[in-house]
Enzyme design. Structure first.
Site, mmCIF file in Angstrom:
data_model
loop_
_atom_site.group_PDB
_atom_site.id
_atom_site.type_symbol
_atom_site.label_atom_id
_atom_site.label_comp_id
_atom_site.label_asym_id
_atom_site.label_seq_id
_atom_site.Cartn_x
_atom_site.Cartn_y
_atom_site.Cartn_z
ATOM 1 N N ASP A 62 -2.436 -1.569 -3.869
ATOM 2 C CA ASP A 62 -2.819 0.070 -4.160
ATOM 3 C C ASP A 62 -1.438 0.754 -4.234
ATOM 4 O O ASP A 62 -0.829 0.962 -3.132
ATOM 5 C CB ASP A 62 -3.932 0.352 -3.108
ATOM 6 N N TYR A 88 0.865 -1.167 0.052
ATOM 7 C CA TYR A 88 -0.101 -0.003 0.170
ATOM 8 C C TYR A 88 0.987 1.333 0.110
ATOM 9 O O TYR A 88 1.517 1.763 0.913
ATOM 10 C CB TYR A 88 -0.937 -0.027 1.074
ATOM 11 N N HIS A 145 -12.322 0.873 -4.296
ATOM 12 C CA HIS A 145 -11.552 0.298 -5.159
ATOM 13 C C HIS A 145 -12.404 -1.094 -5.612
ATOM 14 O O HIS A 145 -13.117 -1.683 -4.749
ATOM 15 C CB HIS A 145 -10.203 -0.239 -4.611
#
Length: 277
Positions: free
Chosen positions: A164, A124, A268
């Site tokens: 992500d 992340y 998302h």
């Protein structure tokens, strides 16, 4: 990995859940249960370890790195088979308690009957903010990735970083690219890191882009605000980054985009890739 062998492929899914508790309240279980995922990678978990284990339930081996700051970040890898080894952190002590990088090693049998090692990382990357210390942290993390990716290439037969990564690499990866050239997520300096990750220097592959071809999107994130989701005004910022042989073994890559705005469990959508080694 026995479950993968029975169906002749390995299914790996990645999703920023935008808070695991909220995602489960909004229907994540209904997506996950029938999806037959072997390795599930989560970002922005934002929940204590006990809650993660309770929500995911039995049948998973769970590696979870909470962020020291409550209600922030948090990454996890949940697998149907037990990993050989696990690691928390990207290698820079500055991020040791950030809850932004975990790795797990798995032993697989390929189609030739050979035992091979696969490393999977759930990542992340910071969202950043141009011209602020938040952006400095983002560049430091991307620098750490530039160090870690070659190390992973040497560590295992195959390596995969999913998650992500908060950068749209090219204009194909963002609907309104012209309006975002000076904003975090599409800054030229950020995109240059991905040129290097996917270029000759480091040599990893963007599996989703390779499978999708040269087209707009498919996007993986849409703002909750306005009509971004309905108009598909999104960003492709969730990735499967793979070493070359693993990337070449991908047989499908799908964004599990919700049918309607009100059936989303996160801002998302999951990115699900099947690999046949």
């Amino acid at each position: 990995m026995s479950s993968a062998l029975k169906k002749d492929h390995l299914r790996i899914a990645s999703v920023n859940v935008n808070g695991l508790r909220a995602a489960y309240r909004n229907g994540m279980a209904a997506w996950l249960e029938p999806r037959d995922v072997d390795i599930l990678c989560l970002q922005e978990v934002r929940a204590p370890d006990a809650v993660v284990r309770e929500l995911l339930g039995d049948g998973w081996h769970i590696l979870h790195a909470e962020a020291e700051a409550k209600g922030r970040a948090g990454v996890a890898i949940a697998s149907r088979e037990e990993p050989l080894a696990t690691r928390n952190g990207i290698g820079d002590d500055y991020f040791a308690t950030a809850g932004r990088w975990v790795e797990a090693d798995f032993r697989l049998t390929n189609s030739a009957g050979e035992r091979v090692q696969l490393t999977v990382a759930s990542a992340y990357v910071h969202s950043g903010e141009a011209g602020t210390p938040k952006q400095d942290d983002k560049y430091r993390f991307l620098d750490a990735m530039g160090t870690r990716l070659p190390e992973l290439s040497k560590h295992s037969d195959h390596a995969l970083v999913v998650g992500d990564l908060n950068v749209a690499h090219t204009p194909l990866d963002i609907r309104n690219w012209k309006g975002n050239l000076k904003k975090a997520g599409f800054l030229p300096e950020e995109r240059a890191y991905f040129d290097r990750f996917f270029g000759e220097d480091i040599g990893w592959h963007d599996v989703h882009r390779t499978m999708s071809g040269e087209m707009d999107g498919p996007y993986t994130w849409w703002s909750w605000r306005g009509k971004a989701f309905d108009n598909d005004a999104g960003w492709r910022i969730d990735y499967h980054m793979a070493t070359p042989v693993l990337a070449a073994s991908a047989v499908s890559a799908v964004v599990d985009r919700a049918a309607t705005y009100d059936t989303r469990f996160s801002d998302h959508a999951p990115l699900v890739v099947d690999y046949r080694l």
